[in-house]
Write an enzyme that holds these catalytic residues in place. Structure first.
Site, PDB file in Angstrom:
ATOM      1  CE  LYS A 559     -20.400  -4.734 -16.194  1.00 40.50           C
ATOM      2  NZ  LYS A 559     -19.682  -5.837 -15.571  1.00 40.50           N
ATOM      3  CE  LYS A 565     -23.426  -5.563 -11.568  1.00 37.43           C
ATOM      4  NZ  LYS A 565     -22.344  -6.530 -11.889  1.00 37.43           N
ATOM      5  CE  LYS A 673     -20.480 -14.824 -18.413  1.00 31.40           C
ATOM      6  NZ  LYS A 673     -21.791 -14.215 -18.086  1.00 31.40           N
TER       7      LYS A 673
HETATM    8  C1  LIG Z   1     -22.098 -13.398 -17.116  1.00 29.86           C
HETATM    9  C2  LIG Z   1     -23.459 -12.841 -16.981  1.00 29.86           C
HETATM   10  C3  LIG Z   1     -23.727 -11.907 -15.981  1.00 29.86           C
HETATM   11  C4  LIG Z   1     -22.673 -11.393 -15.026  1.00 29.86           C
HETATM   12  O1  LIG Z   1     -22.056 -10.270 -15.605  1.00 29.86           O
HETATM   13  P1  LIG Z   1     -21.116  -9.281 -14.730  1.00 29.86           P
HETATM   14  O2  LIG Z   1     -20.563  -8.359 -15.753  1.00 29.86           O
HETATM   15  O3  LIG Z   1     -20.063 -10.141 -14.131  1.00 29.86           O
HETATM   16  O4  LIG Z   1     -21.978  -8.623 -13.749  1.00 29.86           O
HETATM   17  C5  LIG Z   1     -24.998 -11.402 -15.884  1.00 29.86           C
HETATM   18  N1  LIG Z   1     -25.966 -11.786 -16.730  1.00 29.86           N
HETATM   19  C6  LIG Z   1     -25.739 -12.660 -17.730  1.00 29.86           C
HETATM   20  C7  LIG Z   1     -26.853 -13.020 -18.647  1.00 29.86           C
HETATM   21  C8  LIG Z   1     -24.489 -13.233 -17.880  1.00 29.86           C
HETATM   22  O5  LIG Z   1     -24.290 -14.141 -18.847  1.00 29.86           O
END
Ligand SMILES: *Cc1c(COP(=O)(O)O)cnc(C)c1O
Length: 826
Positions: A559, A565, A673
């Site tokens: 992330k 975070k 995801k």
């Molecule tokens: C899904 C995604 C994010 C978001 O991730 P979080 O853990 O929700 O902050 C950021 N960058 C990419 C490339 C992603 O696919």
């Protein structure tokens, strides 16, 4: 393709859906499109020819979709987003058209490997992280659901920077995604739209009515580039329309005529700067003039485009709310509100109240943050200089609004000051979130907890004033890209179990639940994970020369790098495990081997974030090579985390790290995801983690940390991080090891800023949550040793996460906010 009004065009037919039909078309594209023979074609030539061939298959559907939507006079969603983090297009187009096998076979017959061509594509990184990826998931879902939608945004010439590491420190490189050809875009300069800036306003008498007109000082042209957004095997293709800035002819000529060639060229560059580069900030507003120019540029183009090119010629704008809803993806496009008012009042000469009544029905606002410092404001001085008429309109909106509030709460001066769209301190500025809230028909947060906090903490006066305006739509991710495309092995297993319908109806995953108790199914599920780990290993070897140890738990934190975070909490855990091993307290053979994988870009100007990246890499360099560790801990940090990397990393993960301080992460989508790909989550009670845990069940989720109300209490009581340091021996020894310079060749200064920040400030309560985190990690280790139990939990995570499809998010938006409908075949 912007010829949305064109109906009755001759039917366009796609190439034959067969291996021969494909090969014929591919060779034609190679010869006449790329101008090379097969024998001389480079991988990139072949990729471009392939992309153009696949595109041909979508073209007829695109034209047909537009015709149907036009004929149906259906309500459209105009998704306004400054970012779209799309990921690669080829594979998505292949699964949408069900061409993967035909293409694989056809290419193989020519001696070409599809996998090699796939690797040629540079993903369009036109977003920073979650917010931009959400926009990409939403347009995918709407196309798959046959709901009319145009995604509007900016075609940045340089997307998010490419991250490299030099001695473990982040170094940014420009992202030249367009340099090798852009086969997925369709430029339409003939539909360019002028956008004006600067100047002044003046009033004039219009047959007894006083009106205002804006006399701008300069302008640019917005050139639309269209991208196909294919629905999944439903014959629909929606449009993503991204705007690119060009200098106007008028602008050039004026200076050319004065004989100043060099100035003219410079002026052109100035105008074209507007769409040159994506701001690489994530969740912090960067108060830059160019950024405000970008925001106004793309919304002005988009509104103009919708009104003049998408709607029928004689359309009565009083009916606009029946045909459009502009969804504002965060505050970046909020300047669209005064822009629509300006068009209706100044250009169409409507009464103010009449215009306001229509405008209020055309917008809805999605808030994406809880951090007060991330709420966008624009200094009045800047906004007035760049968009003088818009500032006047904002003042009028504010005056009318505050007059209403004053009527309802007579004498409540403080309330008026709190609710004013104009802030007075530290400088006079426009609060964009307030403007969006006042103008929007609805305001939504992006997870249950976030929407609650939005009402209670971020916009309490507004939610009291308009309780019905506030709603929640929990985010989602598209199962097409993040399961079907990213995880073919799991997709096959799921399809075997529940049939193919899950790809567009993700709640069908529930039918897998009983299989968690089936030993043979669990065996197959583990084989899928093992396969995905091999695939990741192969990628990392090719890409970064990284080799993963065999038979290790894959623990992933990917992330954006941000203090809230809490990547530092993860680092402290790793350092403490390392310290306990080298001090003899922990036997490395008594715990499951773990690979700690990180992926994260830091905003280039965010010093602390870059420090943390440096620390992770330096810790890795020491831990990975210390023989005392006996391979129990391995830290890997492949650079340049993007959608493409996510697609290989996430399906391989065993453990998903979602460890933000409770009350700080609006939703998260990475968390979804991972769950959908069979990773278990270790997480705080934050954002959509709350809903993930409720759905998958406490027994299949590792919860730790302070709850949001407790965070409040700890802070209110006067948080002292050093107390935790003094009282917790494990924590103290981990921090001391970092402070000693053990990860910086003995230099104590290198990571001193991180250490002192943790000990004396620690805004995000890393130390307060450390003990709870470590204990949860011990539960993870124990659970992982029970292979069958772990697999069972992983399967249940998949089976119970169907709720997190962005299709469901879209139905919720339709139901609660948009009231649009699918356009079905007639
Ligand atoms: C899904 C995604 C994010 C978001 O991730 P979080 O853990 O929700 O902050 C950021 N960058 C990419 C490339 C992603 O696919």
């Amino acid at each position: 393709m912007t010829e949305n009004r064109a109906n009755g065009t001759a039917p366009v037919t796609a190439p034959q859906h067969s291996v021969e039909g494909f090969v014929k078309e591919f060779l034609r594209e190679l010869h006449f499109g790329q101008g090379v023979t097969l024998a001389r074609a480079s991988d990139n030539d072949q990729y471009l020819a392939l992309a153009r061939t696949v595109r041909e298959y979508l073209m007829a559907r695109w034209l047909e979709t537009l015709r149907r939507q036009f004929d149906a006079q259906a309500k459209s969603v105009a998704y306004l987003s400054a970012e779209y983090l799309l990921g690669r297009q080829l594979d998505n187009a292949l699964i949408a058209t069900d061409l993967t096998e035909i293409v694989e076979e056809g290419l193989a017959s020519l001696g070409i490997d599809l996998a090699t061509l796939r690797e040629q594509e540079v993903e369009p990184g036109l977003g920073n992280g979650g917010l931009g990826r959400l926009a990409a998931c939403f347009v995918d879902s709407l196309a798959t659901m046959s709901v009319p939608c145009i995604g509007y945004g900016i075609r940045y010439e340089y997307g998010i920077f490419r991250q490299t590491f030099v001695d473990g420190w982040q170094v940014e490189q420009p992202d030249t995604w367009l340099s090798l050809g852009a086969p997925w875009e369709f430029p339409h300069p003939e539909h360019s739209v002028p956008v004006h800036f600067g100047g002044h306003t003046e009033t004039y008498d219009d047959g007894g009515v006083e009106r205002t007109r804006w006399v701008p000082a300069w302008d640019v042209l917005g050139v639309p580039y269209n991208y196909m957004v294919p629905g999944y095997q439903n014959g629909r293709v929606n449009t993503l329309r991204l705007w690119s800035a060009r200098a106007t002819k008028a602008f050039d000529l004026q200076i050319f005529n004065s004989g100043e060639y060099v100035d003219a060229v410079r002026a052109q560059t100035f105008a074209e700067n507007i769409s040159k580069v994506l701001y690489p900030e994530d969740s912090t507003p960067q108060g830059k003039e160019l950024r405000l120019q970008q925001q106004y540029f793309f919304v002005a183009c988009s509104i103009r485009d919708f009104v003049e090119n998408v709607l029928p010629e004689d359309f009565d704008l009083h009916d606009l709310p029946e045909r459009i809803i502009f969804q504002l993806n965060d505050t970046h496009p909020v300047i669209a509100v005064p822009e629509l008012m300006r068009i209706l009042v100044d250009e169409k000469k409507w009464d103010w109240d009449e215009a306001w009544a229509v405008t209020q029905k055309c917008f809805a606002y999605t808030c994406h943050t809880l951090l007060p410092e991330a709420l966008e404001v624009w200094p009045v001085e800047l906004l007035g200089r760049l968009l003088p008429r818009h500032l006047e309109i904002i003042y009028r909106i504010n005056d009318d609004f505050l007059a209403e509030v004053a009527q309802r709460f007579p004498g409540d001066e403080l309330r008026l000051r709190r609710m004013s769209i104009i802030a007075e301190h530290p400088e006079r500025s426009v609060r964009m979130a307030y403007l969006a809230t006042v103008a929007g028909a609805k305001v939504n947060g992006v997870a249950e907890l976030h929407s609650q906090l939005l009402r209670d903490k971020v916009l309490p006066d507004f939610s009291e004033y308009w309780p019905d305006k506030f709603t929640n739509v929990t985010n989602g991710v598209t199962p097409r890209r993040f399961v079907r495309l990213a995880n073919p092995a799991l997709s096959e297993l799921i399809t075997d179990a529940v049939g193919p319908g899950w790809v567009t109806d993700l709640e069908r995953l529930r039918e897998m639940e009983p299989l968690a108790d089936d030993a043979e199914f669990r065996e197959r599920f583990r084989a899928v994970k093992a396969h995905n780990k091999d695939r990741l290993n192969a990628l990392l070897q090719r890409r970064d020369g990284i080799t993963l140890p065999a038979d290790a738990m894959l623990d992933v934190m990917v992330k954006r790098l941000h203090e809230y975070k809490r990547q530092t909490l993860k680092v402290l855990h790793i350092v403490s495990q390392y310290e306990r091993i080298v001090s003899g307290e922990l036997d490395p053979t008594s715990i499951p081997r773990r690979v700690f994988a990180f992926g994260a870009k830091a905003a280039p100007g965010y010093k602390m974030a870059k420090q943390i990246i440096g620390l992770i890499n330096h810790v890795g360099a020491v831990v990975n090579t210390d023989p005392r560790v006996q391979g129990a801990l391995t830290v890997v940090f492949p650079p340049n985390y993007n959608v493409t990397l996510a697609e290989t990393l996430i399906p391989a993960a065993d453990l998903s790290e979602q460890i933000s301080l409770a009350g700080k992460e609006a939703s998260g989508t990475g968390n979804m995801k991972f769950a959908l790909n069979g990773a278990l989550t270790i997480g705080t009670d934050d954002g959509a983690n709350v809903e993930i845990r409720q759905l998958v069940g406490d027994d299949h989720f590792f919860l730790f940390g302070l709850l949001e109300p407790q965070v409040e209490q700890v802070v209110a009581a006067g948080y002292e991080p050093s107390r935790y340091y003094e009282e917790n021996r494990t924590l103290r020894r981990a921090i001391d090891l970092i402070a000693s310079g053990a990860f910086a060749n003995g230099d104590r200064k290198v990571f001193e800023p991180i250490v002192s920040n943790l000990l004396h400030e620690d805004r995000f309560l890393v130390l307060a949550d450390f003990q709870s985190y470590v204990e949860a990690q011990e539960r993870v280790d124990a659970a992982y040793l029970d292979t069958e139990g772990w697999t069972r939990s992983a399967i249940l995570n998949v089976a119970r996460s169907g709720f997190f499809s962005s299709d469901r998010s879209m139905w919720d938006y339709i139901d609660r906010i948009w009231h649009a409908q699918p356009v079905v075949a007639r």
